[in-house]
Design a protein around this motif. Structure first.
Motif, PDB file in Angstrom:
ATOM      1  N   ASP A 163       0.809  -1.199   0.000  1.00  7.45           N
ATOM      2  CA  ASP A 163       0.000   0.000   0.000  1.00  7.45           C
ATOM      3  C   ASP A 163       0.858   1.272   0.000  1.00  7.45           C
ATOM      4  N   GLY A 164       2.008   1.211  -0.658  1.00 10.54           N
ATOM      5  CA  GLY A 164       2.903   2.366  -0.692  1.00 10.54           C
ATOM      6  C   GLY A 164       2.611   3.256  -1.882  1.00 10.54           C
ATOM      7  N   ILE A 165       3.229   4.429  -1.878  1.00 12.45           N
ATOM      8  CA  ILE A 165       3.102   5.340  -3.034  1.00 12.45           C
ATOM      9  C   ILE A 165       4.452   5.517  -3.737  1.00 12.45           C
ATOM     10  N   GLY A 166       5.447   4.797  -3.246  1.00 14.31           N
ATOM     11  CA  GLY A 166       6.757   4.847  -3.884  1.00 14.31           C
ATOM     12  C   GLY A 166       7.682   3.879  -3.196  1.00 14.31           C
ATOM     13  N   ILE A 167       8.677   3.412  -3.945  1.00 12.62           N
ATOM     14  CA  ILE A 167       9.683   2.516  -3.364  1.00 12.62           C
ATOM     15  C   ILE A 167      10.939   2.611  -4.222  1.00 12.62           C
ATOM     16  N   ALA A 168      12.075   2.446  -3.563  1.00  4.72           N
ATOM     17  CA  ALA A 168      13.348   2.553  -4.264  1.00  4.72           C
ATOM     18  C   ALA A 168      14.108   1.234  -4.151  1.00  4.72           C
ATOM     19  N   VAL A 192       7.227   5.554  -8.416  1.00  2.36           N
ATOM     20  CA  VAL A 192       6.331   6.411  -7.641  1.00  2.36           C
ATOM     21  C   VAL A 192       4.940   6.290  -8.244  1.00  2.36           C
ATOM     22  N   GLU A 193       3.945   6.176  -7.401  1.00  3.03           N
ATOM     23  CA  GLU A 193       2.557   6.241  -7.891  1.00  3.03           C
ATOM     24  C   GLU A 193       1.698   6.850  -6.796  1.00  3.03           C
ATOM     25  N   VAL A 194       1.593   8.183  -6.815  1.00  2.00           N
ATOM     26  CA  VAL A 194       0.818   8.835  -5.758  1.00  2.00           C
ATOM     27  C   VAL A 194      -0.675   8.758  -6.054  1.00  2.00           C
ATOM     28  N   GLU A 195      -0.991   8.652  -7.340  1.00  4.34           N
ATOM     29  CA  GLU A 195      -2.393   8.486  -7.714  1.00  4.34           C
ATOM     30  C   GLU A 195      -2.448   7.500  -8.855  1.00  4.34           C
ATOM     31  N   GLU A 196      -3.543   6.748  -8.928  1.00  3.75           N
ATOM     32  CA  GLU A 196      -3.662   5.797 -10.022  1.00  3.75           C
ATOM     33  C   GLU A 196      -3.526   6.518 -11.350  1.00  3.75           C
ATOM     34  N   ASP A 256       5.023  18.820   4.729  1.00  2.75           N
ATOM     35  CA  ASP A 256       3.926  17.858   4.808  1.00  2.75           C
ATOM     36  C   ASP A 256       4.441  16.597   5.511  1.00  2.75           C
ATOM     37  N   VAL A 257       3.505  15.718   5.807  1.00  2.13           N
ATOM     38  CA  VAL A 257       3.851  14.504   6.549  1.00  2.13           C
ATOM     39  C   VAL A 257       4.297  13.409   5.584  1.00  2.13           C
ATOM     40  N   GLN A 270       8.204  17.912 -14.994  1.00  2.00           N
ATOM     41  CA  GLN A 270       8.023  18.797 -13.850  1.00  2.00           C
ATOM     42  C   GLN A 270       7.000  18.140 -12.943  1.00  2.00           C
ATOM     43  N   ALA A 271       7.226  18.234 -11.665  1.00  2.00           N
ATOM     44  CA  ALA A 271       6.263  17.672 -10.725  1.00  2.00           C
ATOM     45  C   ALA A 271       6.010  18.697  -9.630  1.00  2.00           C
ATOM     46  N   PHE A 272       4.800  18.655  -9.100  1.00  2.00           N
ATOM     47  CA  PHE A 272       4.375  19.632  -8.107  1.00  2.00           C
ATOM     48  C   PHE A 272       3.879  18.924  -6.844  1.00  2.00           C
ATOM     49  N   ASP A 273       3.944  19.663  -5.752  1.00  2.00           N
ATOM     50  CA  ASP A 273       3.309  19.269  -4.498  1.00  2.00           C
ATOM     51  C   ASP A 273       3.568  17.823  -4.092  1.00  2.00           C
ATOM     52  N   TYR A 274       2.489  17.026  -3.922  1.00  2.00           N
ATOM     53  CA  TYR A 274       2.700  15.714  -3.318  1.00  2.00           C
ATOM     54  C   TYR A 274       3.497  14.769  -4.217  1.00  2.00           C
ATOM     55  N   LEU A 275       3.301  14.892  -5.522  1.00  2.00           N
ATOM     56  CA  LEU A 275       4.101  14.075  -6.443  1.00  2.00           C
ATOM     57  C   LEU A 275       5.571  14.480  -6.354  1.00  2.00           C
TER      58      LEU A 275
END
Ligand code: ZN
Length: 163
Positions: A42-47, A60-64, A84-85, A119-124
């Protein structure tokens, strides 16, 4: 293949990782395995270093639908900052506030070996910075400004949802 995740403390999370020189079947299999492992947890990223592979590969996959495979990623420009957390699959039950650039430009290779720039913004942008840190042996806890106890996480998120 689903891999076991290396948990902190472990020196494999703190070493620098070598760039990928050639995108072999092994690298493609690793990308697939990382994705399976991330979804299972259930992660949003892994290295890659989080599963013991000493190379510069992260996903990385913060959103589908916003799935990114990053090979040898490099941040070439940043703008702004926000807080942010964050949490990490390698540091279960630890959450905390980290300041990151709010906008980044990232150069990387995709699985075809094509050089990409986005380019990526905010949570991504945050998730990408977190994963690139892993590739350099840096954990978010080293940058954490304030730890949020797990049982207060929901409250914290509600209080700060408009930040
Ligand atoms: Zn992490």
């Amino acid at each position: 293949m689903r891999y076991p995740i290396i948990l902190n403390p472990d020196e494999r999370l703190h070493r620098t990782n070598r760039p990928v020189e050639m995108i072999t079947d092994e690298v493609i299999d690793l990308l697939e395995g990382l994705r399976e492992t991330m979804i299972a947890h259930d992660g949003i990223g892994i290295a890659a270093p989080q599963i013991g592979k000493n190379i510069q590969v992260a996903i990385v996959e913060v959103e589908e639908g916003e799935y990114l495979e990053l090979i040898n990623p490099e941040i070439i420009d940043t703008k702004g900052a926000n807080r942010d957390v964050e949490g990490c699959l390698s540091i279960p039950h630890v959450y905390g506030v980290v300041e990151r650039a709010s906008e980044i430009t990232v150069r990387y290779y995709d699985r075809e070996g094509d050089e990409m720039e986005i380019q990526a913004f905010d949570y991504l942008a945050r998730a990408i910075q977190h994963e690139i840190d892993h590739l350099h042996g840096i954990l978010f806890t080293e940058k954490m400004i304030e730890q949020i106890p797990e049982d207060q996480l929901e409250n914290y998120m509600e209080e700060h949802e408009n930040d």
